[in-house]
Design an enzyme around this catalytic site. Sequence first.
Site, short mmCIF file in Angstrom:
data_model
loop_
_atom_site.label_atom_id
_atom_site.label_comp_id
_atom_site.label_asym_id
_atom_site.label_seq_id
_atom_site.Cartn_x
_atom_site.Cartn_y
_atom_site.Cartn_z
N TYR A 204 -3.49 4.94 2.63
CA TYR A 204 -4.10 6.16 2.05
C TYR A 204 -5.30 6.63 2.86
CZ TYR A 204 -1.08 5.98 -2.02
OH TYR A 204 0.02 6.00 -2.84
N ASN A 238 4.82 9.58 1.92
CA ASN A 238 4.16 10.83 2.30
C ASN A 238 2.76 10.61 2.86
OD1 ASN A 238 3.85 10.18 -0.64
ND2 ASN A 238 2.32 11.82 -0.56
N HIS A 333 5.39 14.63 -9.40
CA HIS A 333 6.50 14.64 -8.44
C HIS A 333 7.87 14.85 -9.11
CE1 HIS A 333 3.43 13.37 -5.71
NE2 HIS A 333 3.28 12.21 -6.28
#
Length: 473
Positions: A204, A238, A333
């Site tokens: 992250y 992602n 999502h």
Amino acid sequence: MRLVVVGLWCLILGLILNPTKFCDAGVTSSYVRKSLSALPNAEDVDMPWDSDVFAVPSGYNAPQQVHITQGDYEGRGVIISWTTPYDKAGANKVVYWSENSKSQKRAMGTVVTYKYYNYTSAFIHHCTIKDLEYDTKYYYRLGFGDAKRQFWFVTPPKPGPDVPYVFGLIGDIGQTHDSNTTLTHYEQNSAKGQAVLFMGDLSYSNRWPNHDNNRWDTWGRFSERSVAYQPWIWTAGNHEIDYAPDIGEYQPFVPFTNRYPTPHEASGSGDPLWYAIKRASAHIIVLSSYSGFVKYSPQYKWFTSELEKVNRSETPWLIVLVHAPLYNSYEAHYMEGEAMRAIFEPYFVYYKVDIVFSGHVHSYERSERVSNVAYNIVNAKCTPVSDESAPVYITIGDGGNSEGLASEMTQPQPSYSAFREASFGHGIFDIKNRTHAHFSWHRNQDGASVEADSLWLLNRYWASEDASSMSAM
């Protein structure tokens, strides 16, 4: 007939020891996790720079951020990766030996560096060791002088239909205090995972200003205590894309692909983001949610070719890893995986994939065996239906990252959703033999061996084979 009896006894024993039901539909857990008031900025949530889990090892040019993954198709290879501040003589060498031998072998790795915005990486070393013995403990040593560091790993058993094996399951972990709890919880689980299937989203670092790649370094040191000793099978998420044109970074996946290699070429893949391996009694296919996947694309063509190579008599458990879930009843999502589902689900059903693991949604969810392959734009049959040839879909993106939990769920709970809960945790997938495996999910707030959700799985291929044998008797 013998396999049927063995499988039934395994199932009965499992139900006695762990009285769980098969696919209890429609459970939204009433457990409410005490929030640590997740903050919007990674700087406020990630563990401080001086945390002990980020400590730099002592010694001149000491190897750090050590991690391993499978290095070939069959399980007799390992890729060892690490970083050093300097590219000095001897820094690129691995010394290794089996516990059954005093004879030491040496292997040389490759070295790379990369730049990202105003960051220049340390020297990143990758060394692939092949032709190892199955089911053997190996020690390996990196560095020299007072900076030598020693680790070990155990190779998997030779692929075979009734070879038991235990996988840990972690996704979207990050580097917060919750991340540390998740990793500790996994390490303490009495099930003792032998390798980790990782569902994507590692450091992250992209949540820090300018995608601060120093946070890739801290994450590498944080995770070393596990991934230096057992292979983590990587899926790209992602947060690995790192496409940032606002700071001049137009090439995606630069930090991830430089730091975390995969054995993609061994399975005929031309891209490290999708690949396949065999490990014990499992055939594992890793897909990329963030690469082209439509018909005729490289990933699609590789995937359909790989499915034809799966031998369920050798590796009966067919597992797929993909970051974005194809079935998801959380608001976070929601339906992001729909396009990929439309392309790949018919193959999952036709080839009887046993289970699909995903991350991305920062909570836990388990599906029923359903499919939506009957739908087309003409008939409008757009509701998933029960399908015994379909996989179970499990979302386990609850590793503890700085974005916090996904707690908002769609209502009412759809019929395809068997169990869902907004808590951090990890999973265990315990293969018993060709017919039976046990899955369990462990929330961080419980004891490490407490199962907040669990399920016995009957292998899709061998269930149909046994049914055919029984009907013919």
